[in-house]
Every structure is written in C-alpha cells, then in structure tokens.
Design a protein around this motif. Structure first.
Motif, PDB file in Angstrom:
ATOM      1  N   THR A  46      15.956 -14.854   2.656  1.00  0.00           N
ATOM      2  CA  THR A  46      15.531 -15.815   3.923  1.00  0.00           C
ATOM      3  C   THR A  46      16.268 -16.967   4.164  1.00  0.00           C
ATOM      4  O   THR A  46      16.666 -17.480   5.237  1.00  0.00           O
ATOM      5  N   LEU A  47      16.406 -17.501   2.723  1.00  0.00           N
ATOM      6  CA  LEU A  47      17.192 -19.137   3.000  1.00  0.00           C
ATOM      7  C   LEU A  47      18.722 -18.825   3.276  1.00  0.00           C
ATOM      8  O   LEU A  47      18.978 -19.617   4.404  1.00  0.00           O
ATOM      9  N   ILE A  48      19.254 -17.850   2.888  1.00  0.00           N
ATOM     10  CA  ILE A  48      20.762 -17.929   3.306  1.00  0.00           C
ATOM     11  C   ILE A  48      20.842 -17.373   4.655  1.00  0.00           C
ATOM     12  O   ILE A  48      21.702 -17.829   5.404  1.00  0.00           O
ATOM     13  N   ARG A  49      19.987 -16.514   5.313  1.00  0.00           N
ATOM     14  CA  ARG A  49      19.992 -15.920   6.503  1.00  0.00           C
ATOM     15  C   ARG A  49      19.513 -17.218   7.478  1.00  0.00           C
ATOM     16  O   ARG A  49      20.049 -16.918   8.632  1.00  0.00           O
ATOM     17  N   CYS A  50      18.873 -17.976   7.020  1.00  0.00           N
ATOM     18  CA  CYS A  50      18.562 -19.163   7.887  1.00  0.00           C
ATOM     19  C   CYS A  50      19.722 -19.963   8.239  1.00  0.00           C
ATOM     20  O   CYS A  50      19.869 -20.705   9.335  1.00  0.00           O
ATOM     21  N   LEU A  51      20.675 -19.998   7.295  1.00  0.00           N
ATOM     22  CA  LEU A  51      21.938 -21.106   7.605  1.00  0.00           C
ATOM     23  C   LEU A  51      22.461 -20.670   8.621  1.00  0.00           C
ATOM     24  O   LEU A  51      23.268 -21.589   9.416  1.00  0.00           O
ATOM     25  N   ASN A  52      22.837 -19.329   9.148  1.00  0.00           N
ATOM     26  CA  ASN A  52      23.546 -19.036  10.056  1.00  0.00           C
ATOM     27  C   ASN A  52      22.820 -18.278  11.223  1.00  0.00           C
ATOM     28  O   ASN A  52      22.993 -17.797  12.136  1.00  0.00           O
ATOM     29  N   ARG A  53      21.333 -18.627  10.880  1.00  0.00           N
ATOM     30  CA  ARG A  53      20.220 -18.276  11.811  1.00  0.00           C
ATOM     31  C   ARG A  53      20.166 -16.882  12.151  1.00  0.00           C
ATOM     32  O   ARG A  53      19.892 -16.538  13.291  1.00  0.00           O
ATOM     33  N   LEU A  54      20.762 -15.925  11.304  1.00  0.00           N
ATOM     34  CA  LEU A  54      20.337 -14.593  11.204  1.00  0.00           C
ATOM     35  C   LEU A  54      18.774 -14.494  11.227  1.00  0.00           C
ATOM     36  O   LEU A  54      18.090 -13.522  11.775  1.00  0.00           O
ATOM     37  N   GLU A  55      18.092 -15.190  10.538  1.00  0.00           N
ATOM     38  CA  GLU A  55      16.733 -15.513  10.604  1.00  0.00           C
ATOM     39  C   GLU A  55      16.664 -16.923  11.091  1.00  0.00           C
ATOM     40  O   GLU A  55      17.061 -17.824  10.673  1.00  0.00           O
ATOM     41  N   GLU A  56      15.663 -16.827  12.154  1.00  0.00           N
ATOM     42  CA  GLU A  56      15.260 -18.143  12.681  1.00  0.00           C
ATOM     43  C   GLU A  56      14.384 -18.915  12.179  1.00  0.00           C
ATOM     44  O   GLU A  56      13.114 -18.471  11.881  1.00  0.00           O
ATOM     45  N   PRO A  57      14.672 -20.258  11.573  1.00  0.00           N
ATOM     46  CA  PRO A  57      13.767 -21.072  10.734  1.00  0.00           C
ATOM     47  C   PRO A  57      12.717 -21.386  11.805  1.00  0.00           C
ATOM     48  O   PRO A  57      12.804 -21.574  12.996  1.00  0.00           O
ATOM     49  N   ASP A  58      11.567 -21.675  11.121  1.00  0.00           N
ATOM     50  CA  ASP A  58      10.136 -22.471  11.828  1.00  0.00           C
ATOM     51  C   ASP A  58      10.689 -23.964  12.264  1.00  0.00           C
ATOM     52  O   ASP A  58      10.263 -24.391  13.389  1.00  0.00           O
ATOM     53  N   SER A  59      11.313 -24.600  11.249  1.00  0.00           N
ATOM     54  CA  SER A  59      11.509 -25.738  11.420  1.00  0.00           C
ATOM     55  C   SER A  59      12.554 -26.257  10.373  1.00  0.00           C
ATOM     56  O   SER A  59      12.931 -25.560   9.290  1.00  0.00           O
ATOM     57  N   GLY A  60      12.937 -27.469  10.555  1.00  0.00           N
ATOM     58  CA  GLY A  60      13.809 -27.998   9.554  1.00  0.00           C
ATOM     59  C   GLY A  60      15.501 -28.096  10.192  1.00  0.00           C
ATOM     60  O   GLY A  60      15.529 -27.756  11.557  1.00  0.00           O
ATOM     61  N   GLU A  61      16.428 -28.831   9.482  1.00  0.00           N
ATOM     62  CA  GLU A  61      17.589 -29.161   9.948  1.00  0.00           C
ATOM     63  C   GLU A  61      18.804 -28.422   9.316  1.00  0.00           C
ATOM     64  O   GLU A  61      18.548 -28.470   7.956  1.00  0.00           O
ATOM     65  N   ILE A  62      19.774 -28.109   9.656  1.00  0.00           N
ATOM     66  CA  ILE A  62      20.914 -27.310   9.093  1.00  0.00           C
ATOM     67  C   ILE A  62      22.089 -27.976   9.564  1.00  0.00           C
ATOM     68  O   ILE A  62      22.540 -27.621  10.721  1.00  0.00           O
ATOM     69  N   LEU A  63      22.719 -28.814   8.716  1.00  0.00           N
ATOM     70  CA  LEU A  63      24.074 -29.323   9.129  1.00  0.00           C
ATOM     71  C   LEU A  63      25.256 -28.754   8.414  1.00  0.00           C
ATOM     72  O   LEU A  63      25.279 -28.757   7.303  1.00  0.00           O
ATOM     73  N   ILE A  64      26.231 -28.329   9.077  1.00  0.00           N
ATOM     74  CA  ILE A  64      27.397 -27.889   8.604  1.00  0.00           C
ATOM     75  C   ILE A  64      28.371 -28.689   8.963  1.00  0.00           C
ATOM     76  O   ILE A  64      28.891 -28.603  10.174  1.00  0.00           O
ATOM     77  N   GLY A  65      29.043 -29.665   8.094  1.00  0.00           N
ATOM     78  CA  GLY A  65      29.995 -30.822   8.667  1.00  0.00           C
ATOM     79  C   GLY A  65      29.223 -31.401   9.356  1.00  0.00           C
ATOM     80  O   GLY A  65      28.002 -31.929   9.574  1.00  0.00           O
ATOM     81  N   GLU A  66      29.721 -31.517  10.702  1.00  0.00           N
ATOM     82  CA  GLU A  66      29.307 -32.510  11.929  1.00  0.00           C
ATOM     83  C   GLU A  66      28.461 -31.506  12.630  1.00  0.00           C
ATOM     84  O   GLU A  66      27.668 -31.983  13.734  1.00  0.00           O
ATOM     85  N   LYS A  67      28.408 -29.961  12.455  1.00  0.00           N
ATOM     86  CA  LYS A  67      27.846 -29.177  13.366  1.00  0.00           C
ATOM     87  C   LYS A  67      26.259 -28.963  13.008  1.00  0.00           C
ATOM     88  O   LYS A  67      25.731 -28.850  11.787  1.00  0.00           O
ATOM     89  N   ASP A  68      25.398 -29.213  14.273  1.00  0.00           N
ATOM     90  CA  ASP A  68      23.835 -29.083  13.651  1.00  0.00           C
ATOM     91  C   ASP A  68      23.560 -27.745  14.303  1.00  0.00           C
ATOM     92  O   ASP A  68      23.347 -27.529  15.338  1.00  0.00           O
TER      93      ASP A  68
END
Ligand code: ADP
Ligand code: MG
Length: 259
Positions: A46-68
């Motif tokens: 679930t965690l890793i799939r949230c990182l590319n939003r294959l799984e849609e998180p309920d809340s929180g932030e994922i920043l990859i470099g400058e990209k939100d």
C-alpha cells in the motif's frame, strides 16, 4: 530527495476498515537504495503504491524532488509516472508481446518516434543483458529473465526513481542475487534512487544502504542497514533477527556450517 509526509490510507470493506498506512513520514536521499521491510500485511505494498498513486492516499504529501505527486491532476500524474519506474513480484509483463514490444510499450505511450524507440530498447536490453532474447515471448523466459524484462521496461523512460515491490520474492536465491547485483549496478551507473519493499533480510543486507521498518501501517524504526542488524529496536526488527538466529542455530545443530 523524496519526502513522504503524514501519509494515510484506509481500506473500507462492508463490515470493517483497516488503516493500511497510518501517518507515515520518511525522507529518502537521492541516489540511495532504501529498503522498507516488514512482515506480510504490514502495509508495504500500500505504501509503495501510494508513491505513484496507483493507490490513492487519503491524505498526506509525496514529494519527489521538486514534484508534488500528491497534488497533481491526472495529466500531470501521467507525465510524472514516466519518471517513476516500478517492478513487481509477478513481473506483470504482456504475455502476447515480445521482449522488445514489452520494453517499447512505455516509450510508445510517451510518443517517441519508432527509430528512437528501437535505439532505446536495444540500449536498455543490453544493460540488463537480454539482447539475445529480443524476439522471445515472456513464456519462453526463466523467472530471472522475466524480471530483467520488467526492469528494462521500468527503466525505458529514464526514470528518477525505481520502486520495487518484492521483485525477487518469486525467484530462487541464485537468481535473486543476480537481480540484486543488476539493481546495484544500475543504481551506480545511472545514479537512480531505488525504493525496495521486502520481507527478506537477505535483500536488505545485500543491496540496501538505509532502511525503514513497517509494522501495522506505521514506520517503527529507520536508520542504516548496519544498525538494523547490530541494534534492532522495533518488535518487527527483533523478530526478523530472532528468526535468522534460530535458523542459523538449527543449521549448526544439524551439522551444517551456518549461513
Ligand atoms: N484493496 C484492499 N482492500 C481492503 N484491504 C486491503 C486492500 N489491500 C490491502 N488491504 C489490507 O491492508 C493491509 C496492508 O496490506 P498490504 O499493503 O498489501 O501489506 P503487505 O504488502 O505488507 O503485505 C492488510 O491488512 C491487507 O489485508
Ligand atoms: Mg505486499
């Protein structure tokens, strides 16, 4: 740098709910090989799939470099996903496509010209040592070869990050090592950040620099991999080490040489 802030994901079933990812915070340095270890059901996928939003998180932030990643619309997300490669335990290849076509697929979607695709696929298949299997179909390949195709496909668009969800769990130990060696080389050669989910101590030990331990959807310990083995603090880390020590004792008792 990858930053995960207050990430949450709950699954609802008709009669219950389960908080699979529960307020997770993590920082992962660019170029690192970062292992996330936990037992089955801990919330790793679930965690890793949230990182590319294959799984849609309920809340929180994922920043990859400058990209939100967390605030992107569908179009922005499609673009961003090209720079996030992913590999899976069951390889997820197209059985009706050749090795060449499997690796070419994300490049076609990205709109590259056929001569550019041809060059890139040849280059990437050379990197994963599969140039001689270009016209083979997945069913004609061994597990290790299939995962090399998976890796080639994940790398086709020259990603910044590679996500690996138990990518070696379906492979025998020798093949596991060859795949881990390949990932290590790719990390070195391309400076690619790798986030690797696993329930295998060997995987953590063989290629990861840093780690996080996940237990019931929460990160309960982070640090270097050396620390995990020398000073396991969380219940999960101690159980992993305990199982390993039990296995070693049993081997010695049975007249083996230990591992
Ligand atoms: N689509 C889903 N619907 C309901 N519950 C799910 C779903 N996916 C996972 N879960 C539950 O969420 C928890 C975490 O699952 P998962 O992330 O797959 O763990 P892991 O990869 O560590 O084995 C488990 O209790 C699992 O049963
Ligand atoms: Mg999983």
């Amino acid at each position: 740098m990858i930053k995960i802030k207050n990430l949450k994901k709950t699954y609802y079933t008709p009669h219950s709910s389960i908080e699979a990812v529960s307020d997770i915070n993590l920082k992962i340095e660019k170029g690192d090989i970062f292992g996330i270890i936990g037992f089955s059901g801990a919330g790793k996928s679930t965690l890793i799939r949230c990182l590319n939003r294959l799984e849609e998180p309920d809340s929180g932030e994922i920043l990859i470099g400058e990209k939100d990643i967390s605030s992107m619309n569908d179009k922005q997300l499609r673009q961003a996903r090209r720079k996030i490669g992913m590999i899976f335990q069951q390889f997820n290849l197209f059985d009706s496509k050749t090795v060449f076509e499997n690796v070419a697929f994300p490049l076609k979607i990205a709109g590259f010209r056929s001569d550019q695709i041809e060059n890139r696929v040849r280059e990437i298949l050379q990197l994963v040592d599969l140039s001689d299997k270009m016209q083979a179909y997945p069913l004609q390949l061994s597990g290790g070869q299939k995962q090399r195709v998976g890796i080639a496909r994940a790398l086709a668009n020259d990603p910044d990050v590679l996500l690996s969800d138990e990518a070696t769990s379906a492979l025998d130990p020798q093949t596991t090592y060859s795949i881990l060696e390949l990932l290590k080389n790719i990390n070195k050669k391309l400076g690619l950040t790798i986030i690797l989910i696993t329930h295998e101590l060997d995987v953590l030990n063989t290629i990861c620099n840093h780690m996080a331990v996940i237990e019931n959807g929460k990160i309960v310990e982070t640090g270097t991999v050396e620390k995990f083995f020398s000073n396991p603090e969380s219940n999960t880390a101690q159980r992993f080490i305990h199982i390993l020590q039990g296995f070693q004792k049993k081997r010695i008792f049975q007249g083996g040489e230990g591992i």
